[in-house]
Design a protein around this motif. Structure first.
Motif, PDB file in Angstrom:
ATOM      1  N   SER A 284       0.830  -1.204   0.000  1.00 13.52           N
ATOM      2  CA  SER A 284       0.000   0.000   0.000  1.00 13.52           C
ATOM      3  C   SER A 284       0.864   1.252   0.000  1.00 13.52           C
ATOM      4  CB  SER A 284      -0.926  -0.013   1.223  1.00 13.52           C
ATOM      5  OG  SER A 284      -1.600   1.218   1.346  1.00 13.52           O
TER       6      SER A 284
ATOM      7  N   TYR B 112       1.105   4.074  -2.779  1.00 11.93           N
ATOM      8  CA  TYR B 112       0.685   5.405  -2.354  1.00 11.93           C
ATOM      9  C   TYR B 112       1.748   6.452  -2.681  1.00 11.93           C
ATOM     10  CZ  TYR B 112      -1.079   9.058   0.780  1.00 11.93           C
ATOM     11  OH  TYR B 112      -1.548  10.235   1.304  1.00 11.93           O
TER      12      TYR B 112
ATOM     13  N   ASP C  18      -7.201   6.816  -2.238  1.00  9.82           N
ATOM     14  CA  ASP C  18      -6.626   5.987  -1.178  1.00  9.82           C
ATOM     15  C   ASP C  18      -7.657   5.695  -0.091  1.00  9.82           C
ATOM     16  OD1 ASP C  18      -4.292   4.811   0.303  1.00  9.82           O
ATOM     17  OD2 ASP C  18      -4.793   6.431   1.685  1.00  9.82           O
ATOM     18  N   LYS C  19      -8.502   6.659   0.194  1.00 10.82           N
ATOM     19  CA  LYS C  19      -9.507   6.483   1.252  1.00 10.82           C
ATOM     20  C   LYS C  19     -10.670   5.588   0.826  1.00 10.82           C
ATOM     21  CE  LYS C  19      -7.001   8.693   3.983  1.00 10.82           C
ATOM     22  NZ  LYS C  19      -5.894   7.881   4.424  1.00 10.82           N
TER      23      LYS C  19
ATOM     24  N   SER D 123     -10.250   2.785   0.600  1.00 14.66           N
ATOM     25  CA  SER D 123      -9.960   1.630   1.451  1.00 14.66           C
ATOM     26  C   SER D 123     -11.006   1.489   2.557  1.00 14.66           C
ATOM     27  CB  SER D 123      -8.563   1.755   2.058  1.00 14.66           C
ATOM     28  OG  SER D 123      -8.477   2.892   2.897  1.00 14.66           O
TER      29      SER D 123
ATOM     30  N   THR E 105     -12.795  -1.913   3.035  1.00  9.89           N
ATOM     31  CA  THR E 105     -12.665  -2.590   4.326  1.00  9.89           C
ATOM     32  C   THR E 105     -14.019  -3.065   4.833  1.00  9.89           C
ATOM     33  OG1 THR E 105     -10.698  -1.305   4.871  1.00  9.89           O
ATOM     34  CG2 THR E 105     -11.872  -2.329   6.710  1.00  9.89           C
TER      35      THR E 105
END
Length: 141
Positions: free
Chosen positions: A81, A85, A101-102, A104, A108
């Motif tokens: 990651s 990133y 990126d968020k 995620s 999740t």
């Protein structure tokens, strides 16, 4: 003084935001893999410093093989990651990289349902959908 998970989560979000800004500045003119390696060494020293200062190494012998396996796999996922990133930060604007990126967060939630058997409420599904929609809006701006 003890803090709740909520307090630590807020600190995590704040530090993650700082990470994006500081990393974007730090990665200029630096190979993204080298930048990731430097960041990793700093985190390694900090984390082991905290563990040693708190005397938490006493728990090492009690770690099961399963714990070791999943902690190592988690570390590999974290490393992958971070490499991705930092490369994304090097290639693109932080205002676009950070929202992607968020994603995620939404991923999740889905993985927690699929692999951990957690329940996805309508609020959770709505939140994940809003995260996805917000990311798309930010990418179009």
């Amino acid at each position: 003084m003890t803090f709740s998970w909520w307090t630590f989560a807020l600190f995590s979000a704040g530090f993650a935001a700082l990470t994006a800004i500081l990393a974007k500045v730090g990665v200029r003119g630096v190979d993204s893999d080298l930048a990731t390696a430097i960041r990793t060494v700093v985190i390694l020293v900090l984390a082991w410093g905290i563990v040693l200062a708190r005397g938490a190494t006493a728990g090492l012998p009690q770690l099961s093989g399963r714990s070791w396996l999943f902690l190592v796999l988690s570390g590999l996922a974290t490393g992958a990651s971070w490499l991705c990133y930092f490369r994304a930060l090097q290639l693109g604007p932080v205002s676009k990289v950070a929202p992607v990126d968020k994603l995620s967060l939404a991923l999740t939630l889905v993985l927690a349902v699929g692999f951990l058997g957690e329940t996805l409420t309508w609020r959770g599904a709505l939140g994940a959908g809003l995260i996805l929609a917000g990311t798309l809006v930010l990418l179009k701006s």
